[in-house]
Design an enzyme around this catalytic site. Structure first.
Site, PDB file in Angstrom:
ATOM      1  N   ARG A 147       0.871  -1.177   0.000  1.00 11.47           N
ATOM      2  CA  ARG A 147       0.000   0.000   0.000  1.00 11.47           C
ATOM      3  C   ARG A 147       0.907   1.225   0.000  1.00 11.47           C
ATOM      4  NH1 ARG A 147      -3.474  -2.819  -1.610  1.00 11.47           N
ATOM      5  NH2 ARG A 147      -5.496  -3.267  -0.661  1.00 11.47           N
ATOM      6  N   GLU A 152      -2.977   7.724  -3.816  1.00  5.46           N
ATOM      7  CA  GLU A 152      -3.545   7.115  -5.006  1.00  5.46           C
ATOM      8  C   GLU A 152      -4.928   7.690  -5.323  1.00  5.46           C
ATOM      9  OE1 GLU A 152      -2.169   2.956  -4.790  1.00  5.46           O
ATOM     10  OE2 GLU A 152      -4.027   2.534  -5.844  1.00  5.46           O
ATOM     11  N   HIS A 158      -1.186   0.418  -9.856  1.00  4.60           N
ATOM     12  CA  HIS A 158      -1.786  -0.593  -8.959  1.00  4.60           C
ATOM     13  C   HIS A 158      -2.270  -1.828  -9.744  1.00  4.60           C
ATOM     14  CE1 HIS A 158      -3.782  -0.950  -4.717  1.00  4.60           C
ATOM     15  NE2 HIS A 158      -3.474  -2.140  -5.189  1.00  4.60           N
TER      16      HIS A 158
HETATM   17  C1  DGY Z   1      -5.440  -6.154  -3.027  1.00  8.31           C
HETATM   18  O1  DGY Z   1      -6.115  -7.156  -3.296  1.00  8.31           O
HETATM   19  O2  DGY Z   1      -5.339  -5.734  -1.873  1.00  8.31           O
HETATM   20  C2  DGY Z   1      -4.698  -5.498  -4.155  1.00  8.31           C
HETATM   21  O3  DGY Z   1      -4.157  -4.301  -3.781  1.00  8.31           O
HETATM   22  C3  DGY Z   1      -5.563  -5.376  -5.385  1.00  8.31           C
HETATM   23  O4  DGY Z   1      -5.741  -6.638  -5.861  1.00  8.31           O
END
Ligand code: DGY
Length: 298
Positions: free
Chosen positions: A207, A236, A254
């Site tokens: 993240r 983001e 992402h």
């Molecule tokens: C998640 O699943 O947490 C990813 O960031 C997106 O697939």
């Protein structure tokens, strides 16, 4: 879905499938109403969900683990390779029509094979990355505040470091696989970037807020680390403008789990969780199983 439309649409519903871009908080739960049974997140990460708020209200929450592990590890590996071997930079260079001729010092990168990989967060995806590293003859270090059972590290030939700083000082590549929480926000800050080797490459597919982006831009510009590969961003969908101006960072929007098969599998698992809850069965991947146990009187 825009926020106001989402709040309007969720009113009176018994279940919701949410994306990582949907904030599921008290406002959302108030808008939904007391009949809401489950929020099935279409992501493994669930930092968009205020889980304690759902638990307090007896609403189930689920995520989509496992089905995206290998795909996300593949993407982290791609970023590691692309950033260390200057793939995106080379592509931009040619597309710009820059005149060139092969030369011994042209666009030199960093070797990956037989180097040291540091994995921060040794859960499912971190472990999948370790498996890839073995094929490249790498030494694998990991740091995790809640490490997996010892036999897993032994099987993967990975060594646990006592603290994060030790890993940062030794690793040639640092790949982040933690969840986002108050403890991991800005885990990689100016001081920690400073500890890394000036030849090191940082990869983030977890993240965005795990990394202090302004500090990372400074470190990349000043040559404190060699390069970075980023799939996620602090604000983001915005990307820090200073990162965009730098050649030694690969940025992608992402895409960690973005393959046809995996996105179908995520959708199926989110649907399975939703339908199970509505049919009174235990959803397979709950993040607050205590709500289910409570509802069964145990
Ligand atoms: C998640 O699943 O947490 C990813 O960031 C997106 O697939």
């Amino acid at each position: 879905m825009p926020r106001d439309r989402l709040l309007e649409q969720v009113a009176g519903k018994v279940g919701a499938v949410t994306l990582l871009t949907d904030k599921v908080n008290d406002e959302f739960l108030d808008a939904a109403g007391d009949q809401l049974v489950i929020v099935a997140n279409y992501a493994v990460g669930f930092d968009n969900i205020d889980v304690p708020a759902l638990t307090r209200r007896g609403v189930l929450a689920s995520n989509t683990p496992d089905v995206l592990t290998e795909t996300t590890a593949d993407l982290a590996w791609s970023l590691l390779m692309a950033a260390s071997r200057r793939i995106a930079e080379g592509d931009r260079f040619l597309r710009a029509g820059t005149p060139w001729i092969w030369g011994p010092m042209m666009m030199l990168g960093q070797d990956v094979h037989h180097k040291t990989l540091g994995i921060v967060g040794f859960g499912r995806i971190g472990q999948a990355l370790a498996r890839r590293a073995r094929g490249f003859g790498m030494r694998v270090l990991f740091f995790d505040a809640y490490p997996p059972p010892e036999h897993i590290a032994t099987e993967l030939g990975a060594e646990r470091t006592e603290n994060l700083d030790e890993l940062l000082e030794q690793a040639d590549f640092v790949s982040l696989h933690t969840n986002l929480s108050e403890e991991t926000r800005h885990l990689i800050n100016a001081e920690r970037l400073h500890r890394m080797k000036d030849t090191a490459v940082l990869v983030n597919t977890s993240r965005g807020p795990v990394v202090d982006e302004a500090a990372l831009a400074d470190a990349l510009r000043d040559g404190e680390i060699f390069a970075a590969g980023l799939d996620v961003f602090e604000k983001e969908p915005e990307v820090h403008p200073e990162l965009l101006a730098l050649g030694n960072v690969v940025v992608i929007p992402h895409l960690g789990s973005a393959t046809v098969d995996t996105r179908i599998a995520m959708g199926m698992l989110a649907a399975e969780n939703l339908i199970a809850a509505l049919e009174g069965r235990r959803p397979p991947t709950l993040v607050n199983p205590e709500v289910w146990e409570r509802s069964q009187g145990s």
